[in-house]
Write an enzyme that holds these catalytic residues in place. Structure first.
Site, PDB file in Angstrom:
ATOM      1  N   SER A 127      24.264  18.942 -20.565  1.00  0.00           N
ATOM      2  CA  SER A 127      25.568  19.578 -20.741  1.00  0.00           C
ATOM      3  C   SER A 127      26.581  18.607 -21.318  1.00  0.00           C
ATOM      4  CB  SER A 127      26.054  20.074 -19.366  1.00  0.00           C
ATOM      5  OG  SER A 127      27.412  20.452 -19.426  1.00  0.00           O
ATOM      6  N   TYR A 152      27.872  18.234  -9.879  1.00  0.00           N
ATOM      7  CA  TYR A 152      27.016  18.948 -10.851  1.00  0.00           C
ATOM      8  C   TYR A 152      26.869  18.103 -12.115  1.00  0.00           C
ATOM      9  CZ  TYR A 152      26.112  21.724 -14.967  1.00  0.00           C
ATOM     10  OH  TYR A 152      25.616  22.148 -16.181  1.00  0.00           O
ATOM     11  N   LYS A 156      23.488  15.951 -13.891  1.00  0.00           N
ATOM     12  CA  LYS A 156      23.026  16.028 -15.295  1.00  0.00           C
ATOM     13  C   LYS A 156      22.879  14.613 -15.863  1.00  0.00           C
ATOM     14  CE  LYS A 156      22.540  20.421 -15.898  1.00  0.00           C
ATOM     15  NZ  LYS A 156      21.175  20.956 -16.041  1.00  0.00           N
TER      16      LYS A 156
HETATM   17  C1  WQD Z   1      36.150  27.488 -20.040  1.00  0.00           C
HETATM   18  C2  WQD Z   1      37.667  27.453 -20.173  1.00  0.00           C
HETATM   19  C3  WQD Z   1      38.818  27.099 -18.112  1.00  0.00           C
HETATM   20  C4  WQD Z   1      37.693  30.860 -16.220  1.00  0.00           C
HETATM   21  C5  WQD Z   1      31.496  24.710 -17.315  1.00  0.00           C
HETATM   22  C6  WQD Z   1      30.581  23.549 -17.045  1.00  0.00           C
HETATM   23  C7  WQD Z   1      29.545  23.468 -18.118  1.00  0.00           C
HETATM   24  C8  WQD Z   1      28.831  24.772 -18.196  1.00  0.00           C
HETATM   25  C9  WQD Z   1      29.829  25.860 -18.557  1.00  0.00           C
HETATM   26  C10 WQD Z   1      26.948  24.875 -16.709  1.00  0.00           C
HETATM   27  C11 WQD Z   1      38.314  26.367 -19.340  1.00  0.00           C
HETATM   28  C12 WQD Z   1      39.147  28.467 -18.686  1.00  0.00           C
HETATM   29  C13 WQD Z   1      37.813  29.814 -17.126  1.00  0.00           C
HETATM   30  C14 WQD Z   1      38.825  31.646 -15.905  1.00  0.00           C
HETATM   31  C15 WQD Z   1      40.139  30.313 -17.400  1.00  0.00           C
HETATM   32  N1  WQD Z   1      28.232  25.065 -16.956  1.00  0.00           N
HETATM   33  N2  WQD Z   1      39.017  29.559 -17.700  1.00  0.00           N
HETATM   34  N3  WQD Z   1      40.011  31.341 -16.514  1.00  0.00           N
HETATM   35  O1  WQD Z   1      34.481  24.717 -17.332  1.00  0.00           O
HETATM   36  O2  WQD Z   1      34.292  24.506 -19.874  1.00  0.00           O
HETATM   37  O3  WQD Z   1      32.229  24.464 -18.489  1.00  0.00           O
HETATM   38  O4  WQD Z   1      30.786  25.895 -17.484  1.00  0.00           O
HETATM   39  O5  WQD Z   1      26.103  24.507 -17.443  1.00  0.00           O
HETATM   40  O6  WQD Z   1      28.635  22.434 -17.798  1.00  0.00           O
HETATM   41  O7  WQD Z   1      31.353  22.368 -17.084  1.00  0.00           O
HETATM   42  O8  WQD Z   1      33.486  26.589 -18.743  1.00  0.00           O
HETATM   43  O9  WQD Z   1      33.857  29.017 -18.812  1.00  0.00           O
HETATM   44  O10 WQD Z   1      34.381  27.757 -16.652  1.00  0.00           O
HETATM   45  O11 WQD Z   1      35.859  27.488 -18.645  1.00  0.00           O
HETATM   46  O12 WQD Z   1      41.222  30.055 -17.929  1.00  0.00           O
HETATM   47  O13 WQD Z   1      38.799  32.612 -15.080  1.00  0.00           O
HETATM   48  O14 WQD Z   1      38.197  28.691 -19.697  1.00  0.00           O
HETATM   49  O15 WQD Z   1      39.983  26.504 -17.550  1.00  0.00           O
HETATM   50  O16 WQD Z   1      39.430  25.861 -20.053  1.00  0.00           O
HETATM   51  P1  WQD Z   1      33.748  25.003 -18.591  1.00  0.00           P
HETATM   52  P2  WQD Z   1      34.360  27.783 -18.148  1.00  0.00           P
END
Ligand code: WQD
Length: 345
Positions: A127, A152, A156
């Site tokens: 990741s 997590y 990785k």
């Molecule tokens: C994306 C953006 C949030 C939800 C994580 C892990 C990564 C992979 C994918 C496992 C961010 C914003 C999110 C919401 C929001 N996981 N957001 N409201 O955190 O970039 O990555 O998930 O493999 O390893 O790190 O993905 O989709 O959670 O968030 O505003 O209800 O959307 O703050 O900026 P992230 P995400």
């Protein structure tokens, strides 16, 4: 005789899409899954898409004996793609020991069985979280891995190191590739497989589609005070089918011996940063739905902005993303509608 590929976590989000691509490329897919983060019906959906029923072995990768017995029963497994892991950033902060135990022991068991059964090709699901908040963007594979901000993310990094040290120790004993995903989104165009978040989705796109379908009242945007053009955080969102195809290419690279060293790392992203507000606008454009949202405080552990420099994968894997953000959002939305038809809620 079809090459046998072990796909751990193969009924999960990325795993199931990769199983489809592998079967369509003529590989025999053997899935190990304990269904902690997926559902058994996904195997039937893989068959519905490809016409081929994948072999599914329902057990936990932490069960070394069961895993070794599988390698005996399915003689001649040529390679493994390792997806099986707990993957919630938030949950890992609350349950670190469970994450370290599960994610590291499952890898160690896999590598032990691969070694004793002379299976020496491994593709690892990593990741972009290993980069933390990069100093410069786009981020390349030679950019530093930073201290993880979650257990997590740390698992990785630790797993990458275990694989790298093992592959480099004895040339020929193990050839491995770590694929560092940016943000996988969307679903298969058939709308038969897609993301299956347990409970309240942590990730942005499933939260968007569940809000649009009425399961959630509104989306909370975690912060609009970032140093970005519209104030919301930026990520590199790639279509899960594009991502799945990269796994087949990486696997073939190892099987056909065209890897340049025993251990290689590739960033898998579009190379384009997209903000939360831009992602919402894309969803609204393809669905015709105005998405209700509110601005909420920043989420603990989130980074401000990251997007990939995918040129190494473009060149070495002859792979690049072909689907647009709109394509991904539309498939995510079609999957959500299909899912609600199936679950009736
Ligand atoms: C994306 C953006 C949030 C939800 C994580 C892990 C990564 C992979 C994918 C496992 C961010 C914003 C999110 C919401 C929001 N996981 N957001 N409201 O955190 O970039 O990555 O998930 O493999 O390893 O790190 O993905 O989709 O959670 O968030 O505003 O209800 O959307 O703050 O900026 P992230 P995400």
């Amino acid at each position: 005789m079809k090459e046998k590929v072990l796909v751990t976590g193969g009924t999960g989000f990325i795993g199931s899409h990769t199983a489809v691509e592998l079967q369509q490329e003529g590989f025999e897919v053997i899935i190990v899954d304990n269904f902690t983060n997926s559902e058994p019906f996904v195997a039937g959906r893989i068959e519905a898409i490809t016409g081929i029923k994948p072999i599914v072995e329902p057990f936990d990768m932490c069960d070394a004996a069961r895993l070794d017995e599988l390698f005996v029963r399915h003689r001649g497994i040529s390679a493994a793609i390792h997806f099986a892991a707990l993957k919630s950033v938030g949950e890992s902060v609350l349950k670190p020991l469970e994450y370290y135990r599960n994610n590291i022991i499952s890898l160690l068991n896999l590598m032990a069985s691969m070694k004793s059964h002379k299976c020496n090709a491994l593709v690892f699901s990593s990741s972009c979280t290993v980069y933390g908040q990069p100093d410069r963007l786009p981020v390349t594979e030679s950019d530093p891995v930073r201290p993880a901000i979650s257990p997590y993310g740390n698992t990785k990094q630790i797993c990458e190191e275990i694989i790298a040290d093992t592959a480099m120790a004895q040339p020929g004993s193990l050839n491995a590739i770590s694929l560092r995903y940016f943000n996988p989104i969307g679903a298969h165009p058939s709308a038969l497989i897609g993301e299956l978040p347990r409970g309240v989705p942590e990730n942005l796109v499933p939260y968007i589609t569940q809000t649009a379908i009425g399961l959630r009242s509104e989306l909370s945007i975690y912060g609009n005070d970032y140093n970005t053009p519209d104030g919301t955080a930026i990520r590199d969102y790639l279509h899960v089918v594009d991502l799945a195809k990269a796994h087949v290419t990486a696997l073939k690279r190892l099987l056909y011996g065209i890897n340049k060293t025993q251990y290689e790392v590739f960033n898998l992203g579009t190379g384009k940063g997209v903000s939360v507000l831009e992602a919402i606008t894309s969803f609204e454009r393809v669905s015709g739905i105005k998405l209700p949202y509110r601005i909420a405080p920043r989420r603990e552990g989130d980074i401000e902005k990251i997007w990939a420099d995918p040129s190494l994968a473009n060149r070495e894997l002859a792979w690049k993303t072909v689907s647009s953000l709109d394509d991904a959002m539309l498939t995510a939305w079609n999957w959500e509608k299909e899912l609600r038809k199936k679950t009736g809620k």
